[in-house]
Design a protein around this motif. Structure first.
Motif, PDB file in Angstrom:
ATOM      1  N   CYS A 612      -1.987  27.045   3.245  1.00 58.39           N
ATOM      2  CA  CYS A 612      -3.443  27.093   3.200  1.00 58.39           C
ATOM      3  C   CYS A 612      -3.893  28.429   3.790  1.00 58.39           C
ATOM      4  O   CYS A 612      -3.072  29.318   4.042  1.00 58.39           O
ATOM      5  CB  CYS A 612      -4.041  25.930   3.993  1.00 58.39           C
ATOM      6  SG  CYS A 612      -3.556  25.918   5.727  1.00 58.39           S
ATOM      7  N   SER A 613      -5.190  28.575   4.009  1.00 61.27           N
ATOM      8  CA  SER A 613      -5.698  29.784   4.652  1.00 61.27           C
ATOM      9  C   SER A 613      -5.319  29.796   6.134  1.00 61.27           C
ATOM     10  O   SER A 613      -5.164  28.743   6.754  1.00 61.27           O
ATOM     11  CB  SER A 613      -7.218  29.861   4.504  1.00 61.27           C
ATOM     12  OG  SER A 613      -7.585  29.945   3.138  1.00 61.27           O
ATOM     13  N   VAL A 614      -5.179  31.018   6.681  1.00 54.13           N
ATOM     14  CA  VAL A 614      -4.756  31.180   8.067  1.00 54.13           C
ATOM     15  C   VAL A 614      -5.697  32.161   8.752  1.00 54.13           C
ATOM     16  O   VAL A 614      -6.136  33.152   8.136  1.00 54.13           O
ATOM     17  CB  VAL A 614      -3.305  31.694   8.171  1.00 54.13           C
ATOM     18  CG1 VAL A 614      -2.839  31.717   9.621  1.00 54.13           C
ATOM     19  CG2 VAL A 614      -2.365  30.846   7.336  1.00 54.13           C
ATOM     20  N   SER A 615      -6.000  31.891  10.006  1.00 55.17           N
ATOM     21  CA  SER A 615      -6.800  32.824  10.803  1.00 55.17           C
ATOM     22  C   SER A 615      -6.167  33.016  12.166  1.00 55.17           C
ATOM     23  O   SER A 615      -5.523  32.102  12.692  1.00 55.17           O
ATOM     24  CB  SER A 615      -8.234  32.299  10.969  1.00 55.17           C
ATOM     25  OG  SER A 615      -8.237  31.098  11.720  1.00 55.17           O
ATOM     26  N   ILE A 616      -6.328  34.209  12.713  1.00 59.66           N
ATOM     27  CA  ILE A 616      -5.887  34.510  14.078  1.00 59.66           C
ATOM     28  C   ILE A 616      -7.136  34.750  14.911  1.00 59.66           C
ATOM     29  O   ILE A 616      -7.953  35.618  14.591  1.00 59.66           O
ATOM     30  CB  ILE A 616      -4.962  35.729  14.111  1.00 59.66           C
ATOM     31  CG1 ILE A 616      -3.667  35.437  13.339  1.00 59.66           C
ATOM     32  CG2 ILE A 616      -4.631  36.113  15.551  1.00 59.66           C
ATOM     33  CD1 ILE A 616      -2.690  36.597  13.328  1.00 59.66           C
ATOM     34  N   LEU A 617      -7.275  33.998  15.986  1.00 57.48           N
ATOM     35  CA  LEU A 617      -8.449  34.086  16.852  1.00 57.48           C
ATOM     36  C   LEU A 617      -8.114  34.911  18.083  1.00 57.48           C
ATOM     37  O   LEU A 617      -7.238  34.537  18.864  1.00 57.48           O
ATOM     38  CB  LEU A 617      -8.916  32.689  17.256  1.00 57.48           C
ATOM     39  CG  LEU A 617     -10.110  32.625  18.219  1.00 57.48           C
ATOM     40  CD1 LEU A 617     -11.344  33.294  17.603  1.00 57.48           C
ATOM     41  CD2 LEU A 617     -10.409  31.175  18.600  1.00 57.48           C
ATOM     42  N   ILE A 618      -8.778  36.050  18.221  1.00 54.37           N
ATOM     43  CA  ILE A 618      -8.633  36.906  19.397  1.00 54.37           C
ATOM     44  C   ILE A 618      -9.839  36.652  20.299  1.00 54.37           C
ATOM     45  O   ILE A 618     -10.956  37.057  19.979  1.00 54.37           O
ATOM     46  CB  ILE A 618      -8.549  38.395  19.007  1.00 54.37           C
ATOM     47  CG1 ILE A 618      -7.379  38.631  18.053  1.00 54.37           C
ATOM     48  CG2 ILE A 618      -8.428  39.280  20.246  1.00 54.37           C
ATOM     49  CD1 ILE A 618      -7.779  38.723  16.611  1.00 54.37           C
ATOM     50  N   ASP A 619      -9.628  35.932  21.380  1.00 54.26           N
ATOM     51  CA  ASP A 619     -10.735  35.518  22.249  1.00 54.26           C
ATOM     52  C   ASP A 619     -10.743  36.371  23.517  1.00 54.26           C
ATOM     53  O   ASP A 619      -9.949  36.162  24.429  1.00 54.26           O
ATOM     54  CB  ASP A 619     -10.593  34.036  22.596  1.00 54.26           C
ATOM     55  CG  ASP A 619     -11.799  33.515  23.372  1.00 54.26           C
ATOM     56  OD1 ASP A 619     -12.836  34.205  23.362  1.00 54.26           O
ATOM     57  OD2 ASP A 619     -11.702  32.434  23.973  1.00 54.26           O
ATOM     58  N   SER A 768     -12.702  46.974  25.813  1.00 57.27           N
ATOM     59  CA  SER A 768     -12.711  46.051  26.951  1.00 57.27           C
ATOM     60  C   SER A 768     -13.887  45.089  26.908  1.00 57.27           C
ATOM     61  O   SER A 768     -14.035  44.270  27.821  1.00 57.27           O
ATOM     62  CB  SER A 768     -12.743  46.840  28.267  1.00 57.27           C
ATOM     63  OG  SER A 768     -13.906  47.663  28.329  1.00 57.27           O
ATOM     64  N   LYS A 769     -14.722  45.178  25.881  1.00 58.21           N
ATOM     65  CA  LYS A 769     -15.898  44.315  25.815  1.00 58.21           C
ATOM     66  C   LYS A 769     -15.487  42.889  25.423  1.00 58.21           C
ATOM     67  O   LYS A 769     -14.529  42.686  24.669  1.00 58.21           O
ATOM     68  CB  LYS A 769     -16.897  44.862  24.805  1.00 58.21           C
ATOM     69  CG  LYS A 769     -17.550  46.158  25.254  1.00 58.21           C
ATOM     70  CD  LYS A 769     -18.682  46.543  24.321  1.00 58.21           C
ATOM     71  CE  LYS A 769     -19.399  47.785  24.843  1.00 58.21           C
ATOM     72  NZ  LYS A 769     -20.559  48.161  24.009  1.00 58.21           N
ATOM     73  N   PRO A 770     -16.197  41.877  25.925  1.00 55.60           N
ATOM     74  CA  PRO A 770     -15.855  40.462  25.653  1.00 55.60           C
ATOM     75  C   PRO A 770     -16.309  40.012  24.274  1.00 55.60           C
ATOM     76  O   PRO A 770     -17.190  39.156  24.135  1.00 55.60           O
ATOM     77  CB  PRO A 770     -16.589  39.718  26.764  1.00 55.60           C
ATOM     78  CG  PRO A 770     -17.784  40.564  27.054  1.00 55.60           C
ATOM     79  CD  PRO A 770     -17.339  41.981  26.868  1.00 55.60           C
ATOM     80  N   ILE A 771     -15.727  40.600  23.246  1.00 59.49           N
ATOM     81  CA  ILE A 771     -16.041  40.252  21.860  1.00 59.49           C
ATOM     82  C   ILE A 771     -14.847  39.520  21.263  1.00 59.49           C
ATOM     83  O   ILE A 771     -13.722  39.998  21.342  1.00 59.49           O
ATOM     84  CB  ILE A 771     -16.383  41.500  21.022  1.00 59.49           C
ATOM     85  CG1 ILE A 771     -17.577  42.246  21.623  1.00 59.49           C
ATOM     86  CG2 ILE A 771     -16.680  41.115  19.584  1.00 59.49           C
ATOM     87  CD1 ILE A 771     -17.916  43.522  20.901  1.00 59.49           C
ATOM     88  N   SER A 772     -15.100  38.369  20.653  1.00 58.85           N
ATOM     89  CA  SER A 772     -14.037  37.617  19.987  1.00 58.85           C
ATOM     90  C   SER A 772     -13.928  38.070  18.531  1.00 58.85           C
ATOM     91  O   SER A 772     -14.932  38.394  17.893  1.00 58.85           O
ATOM     92  CB  SER A 772     -14.316  36.115  20.047  1.00 58.85           C
ATOM     93  OG  SER A 772     -14.335  35.666  21.385  1.00 58.85           O
ATOM     94  N   ILE A 773     -12.699  38.070  18.029  1.00 57.58           N
ATOM     95  CA  ILE A 773     -12.415  38.516  16.655  1.00 57.58           C
ATOM     96  C   ILE A 773     -11.706  37.379  15.921  1.00 57.58           C
ATOM     97  O   ILE A 773     -10.805  36.735  16.472  1.00 57.58           O
ATOM     98  CB  ILE A 773     -11.539  39.778  16.627  1.00 57.58           C
ATOM     99  CG1 ILE A 773     -12.072  40.847  17.591  1.00 57.58           C
ATOM    100  CG2 ILE A 773     -11.416  40.312  15.214  1.00 57.58           C
ATOM    101  CD1 ILE A 773     -13.450  41.356  17.250  1.00 57.58           C
ATOM    102  N   LEU A 774     -12.084  37.146  14.675  1.00 59.01           N
ATOM    103  CA  LEU A 774     -11.412  36.176  13.820  1.00 59.01           C
ATOM    104  C   LEU A 774     -10.930  36.897  12.564  1.00 59.01           C
ATOM    105  O   LEU A 774     -11.736  37.350  11.750  1.00 59.01           O
ATOM    106  CB  LEU A 774     -12.346  35.028  13.444  1.00 59.01           C
ATOM    107  CG  LEU A 774     -11.690  33.892  12.648  1.00 59.01           C
ATOM    108  CD1 LEU A 774     -10.695  33.133  13.527  1.00 59.01           C
ATOM    109  CD2 LEU A 774     -12.746  32.923  12.091  1.00 59.01           C
TER     110      LEU A 774
END
Length: 783
Positions: A612-619, A768-774
């Motif tokens: 299926c689809s896959v995502s990597i969450l960078i928190d 270094s900013k607290p931004i999450s990436i998907l």
């Protein structure tokens, strides 16, 4: 004294002639009796037979195994060598001592026990939910591949036997019908064993084949029993047939109700992560034997009762895994091979002094091609690729231990002559050898979870909602995942099903485990490791609305095989999106504190093999302690849209989030020129963006922008400027196979290919900013 039943016991007279003296089963020792008399003891002779059989089979398989031939071939050949074909023909004295008539009866009884336990274990290893999950495709293939070839081949074969081979009508009615009928059936255990040997049982082709074989076996079971009751009506009476049918139905209901509830009770009494007590295993074995005995006496063949009982055992840990661990080695490695060897022993190639009857040649040739065609045509009509449809049809026509056991069990009942039984063994032997070889040529096992159906967020049905699998190695992974899941905005019209999977590396020599925490098992002290993860997902469920369902699993396996558990849970539950945690971790100050190479390899394997689809969450956002979004605050989400299937999937995920009043969505489309993108991909991109572009009441919190970039340097600068904005989450596509000029030159500087070019820019060490990436990768569809 002249009774034959007594002469078989080989009695000896006492010196005083007062009574019979029977030879004991065990020996008093090699030096306490004459050397020749030691072979009169049945236990000694049985041990010697087993040693010879397994040694010879192992030697043969040592050579044939190099050609990927199944072990069944070596076992049948060992039986042929030890039977009248070789040993009985050229060394009759040795054959008379080693395989005397009475010792062969003991060996035949042991093979029956092995076959009984084998059928039970096949039921234990299979998931009965295959029937519930089967759709129109499985039912069509399973019914056609059995019903049409069976009726056509039996009817025409019976006519050929009477007209051409001059077989009498009664023999044609029973013996010919039985022989051709067995060859036309699809055996679920044989197909399951073949899939296990080919290591494709967890693939979509494997599940389609298994489901079709199970349906085919069920339909054939009904038809065969109808035929049996018809024979009872003809030979006895309607009253006897109805009585037998009623007793069989009572036995099946008893298994599916009383015994199944007792099996669930055993599971609830077993702590998580612990094996089932031996007393419970003894109870299951006793129930197995009782079911077999009762079934045989009420009109159900002795192997079907244990098979149905095995199907009622819940799959996985603890009961099914313990039963397999306790019984599989002795049954599959010792008792079952005796069945195939025994069939080879009973056959005699010297009796084949002429060509087989025409009805046998018709069943083997026309019947085989008809069966393959009836499997291929419906599969191809349901858009299964041509090669996979051919492999499926071949596997549904496979023959193996079940056919051998059926011929051996019914040989005396059907008065099967030696020549016909020998032809049956040869036919099964040829099919068992050729089908695995041809299947390997047609199907690539490396694509185990390759799908034919679209399992993506973009293609998920609105009514059925979305199914997501959240993976966690530690508690903060679960906390990060449920923040994203809460943003997914479940509703009554579009529910959300969440599958939480805690992944733990297996240490030591223990067996891998896959625990389903919905089975009601008791917790133990070992459960403390995964209990915090379970609590996080349970808290998410308690705080969510009714349209949200949560299921929690624990997978304990070696790190090199951990991705298989993820892919299997996703595949088995029809998941549309897998959420993986990033292999790097930061503290609240933005300092890197962890960088695991093993976790990075794990993520890469899942992305390469996922169904299926896959995502990597960078928190990076460690400031939010709550796992549930605070509706009083705002949450800003940005989607960077370059075009392509990965970006369309990322936009579909973000589109679900815009339903929250506190969520503001910004979609930035990067374009090389002002002109519209041409081609099919461009049209699909525009269609996906159509409801985002135009202002509406539903898009009050959506902002759409277009940016013109000429090359990769412009794109890199634009991505850098996004970090200065007040975004909490940025969603991007992976673009693993993208050659767009928008990212030209950037791929050479990519350190993390699993994130793609844009994702790699957003996780740079300088940020270094607290931004999450998907980072999202849409499902890879098998062509």
């Amino acid at each position: 004294m002249g009774d034959s039943s007594l002469s078989d016991l080989k009695p000896e007279y006492r010196v005083d002639g007062s009574c019979w003296k029977f030879v004991p089963v065990i020996s008093e020792g090699f030096f306490n009796q004459r050397p020749g008399d030691i072979f009169k003891h049945h236990l000694i002779l049985l041990q010697l037979q087993l040693a010879v059989i397994f040694t010879l089979a192992a030697i043969i398989h040592f050579f044939l195994g190099r050609f990927y031939l199944p072990r069944l071939i070596s076992e049948v050949l060992a039986g042929v060598i030890l039977g009248p074909t070789v040993l009985g023909r050229f060394f009759p004295d040795i054959s008379a001592v080693l395989f005397s008539e009475q010792s062969v009866k003991v060996l035949a009884t042991l093979t029956r026990f092995g076959y009984l336990f084998f059928m039970f274990l096949i039921g234990v290893k299979m998931d009965v939910n295959l029937i519930k999950k089967s759709g129109k495709r499985e039912w069509t293939i399973g019914t056609m591949v059995m019903l049409f070839p069976l009726l056509v081949t039996v009817m025409i074969g019976r006519h050929i036997s009477i007209v051409v081979d001059k077989v009498d009508a009664q023999s044609a009615q029973y013996e010919v019908s039985f022989f051709t009928g067995v060859l036309m059936l699809t055996s679920f255990p044989v197909v399951a064993i073949l899939l296990m040997q080919l290591k494709i049982i967890n693939s979509e082709l494997g599940h389609l084949t298994l489901s079709s074989a199970l349906i085919s076996d069920m339909v054939s079971l009904v038809m065969v029993n109808i035929g049996n009751y018809r024979v009872i009506m003809l030979l006895a009476s309607l009253r006897v047939a109805l009585k037998s049918l009623f007793l069989v139905a009572v036995l099946i209901v008893f298994i599916l109700t009383v015994l199944q509830q007792m099996l669930y009770w055993i599971i609830r009494k077993t702590p998580e992560g612990k094996p089932v007590k031996d007393a419970y295993i003894f109870f299951v074995v006793i129930a197995l034997l009782v079911v077999a005995i009762v079934g045989e006496n009420v009109g159900l063949q002795y192997m079907y009762g244990p098979f149905i009982l095995g199907l009622t055992v819940p799959t996985g840990h603890p009961l099914a895994s313990t039963l397999i661990e306790k019984l599989d080695t002795i049954v599959s490695g010792w008792m079952l091979p005796l069945m195939s060897t025994y069939c080879g022993y009973r056959s005699n190639l010297w009796n084949l002094n002429r060509l087989p009857p025409y009805w046998i040649m018709f069943a083997v040739t026309f019947g085989f091609f008809l069966k393959v065609a009836c499997g291929f045509i419906p599969a191809f009509c349901f858009k299964v690729p041509c090669k996979d449809a051919s492999a499926l049809a071949l596997m549904l026509a496979a023959k193996g231990i079940v056919e051998l056991g059926t011929f051996a069990t019914n040989a005396e009942k059907q008065s099967t002559v030696t020549q016909e039984f020998t032809w049956a063994v040869i036919i099964v032997f040829i099919f068992a050898a050729l089908v695995p070889i041809l299947t390997r040529k047609l199907y690539d096992p490396s694509k185990t979870y390759a799908g034919y159906q679209k399992r993506t967020v973009l293609n998920s049905s609105i009514n059925e909602g979305v199914r997501m699998l959240a993976c966690a190695h530690r508690q903060d992974d679960a906390l990060s995942a449920i923040k994203l899941l809460q943003l997914s905005n479940p509703s009554t019209g579009s529910p959300l099903s969440v599958y939480g999977l805690y992944l733990e590396e297996l240490v030591g020599g223990a067996s891998p485990l896959l625990l389903n925490h919905q089975l009601g098992q008791r917790s133990s002290s070992d459960g403390g490791r995964w209990q915090p993860i379970i609590d996080v997902f349970n808290y998410f469920k308690s705080q969510s609305s009714k349209p949200t369902q949560v299921h929690v699993y624990t997978a304990i396996s070696p790190s090199s095989l951990m991705h298989e558990d993820v892919c299997w849970v996703a595949f088995d539950n029809l998941v549309a999106l897998i959420i993986l945690p990033f292999h790097r971790k930061w503290n609240r100050k933005g300092k890197l504190i962890s960088d695991s190479k093993d976790l990075r390899d794990f993520n890469t394997k899942v992305m390469n093999k996922a169904p299926c689809s896959v995502s990597i969450l960078i928190d990076r956002d460690r400031g939010r302690n709550s796992s549930i979004i605070d509706e009083s605050s705002t949450y800003n989400i940005c989607v960077v849209f370059l075009g392509g299937k990965d970006d369309r999937e990322a936009l579909s995920i973000a589109r679900r989030m815009k339903g929250w009043p506190s969520v503001f969505l910004t979609v930035i489309r990067l374009k090389e020129t002002e002109d519209m993108i041409t081609g099919w991909e461009g049209m699909m991109d525009d269609e996906c963006l159509r409801d985002i572009k135009h202002p509406s009441n539903e898009n009050g919190n959506v902002l759409y922008k277009e940016e013109i970039v000429r090359h990769g340097a412009d794109t890199s600068a634009l991505i850098g400027s996004l970090l200065d904005e007040n975004f909490d989450l940025i969603c991007v596509g992976r673009h693993s196979q993208c050659d767009s000029p928008l990212i030209e030159g950037l791929s050479a500087w990519t350190d993390l290919p699993e994130l793609g070019t844009i994702g790699d820019l957003l996780v740079s060490a300088e940020i270094s900013k607290p931004i999450s990436i998907l980072v999202v990768q849409q499902q890879v569809i098998e062509k």
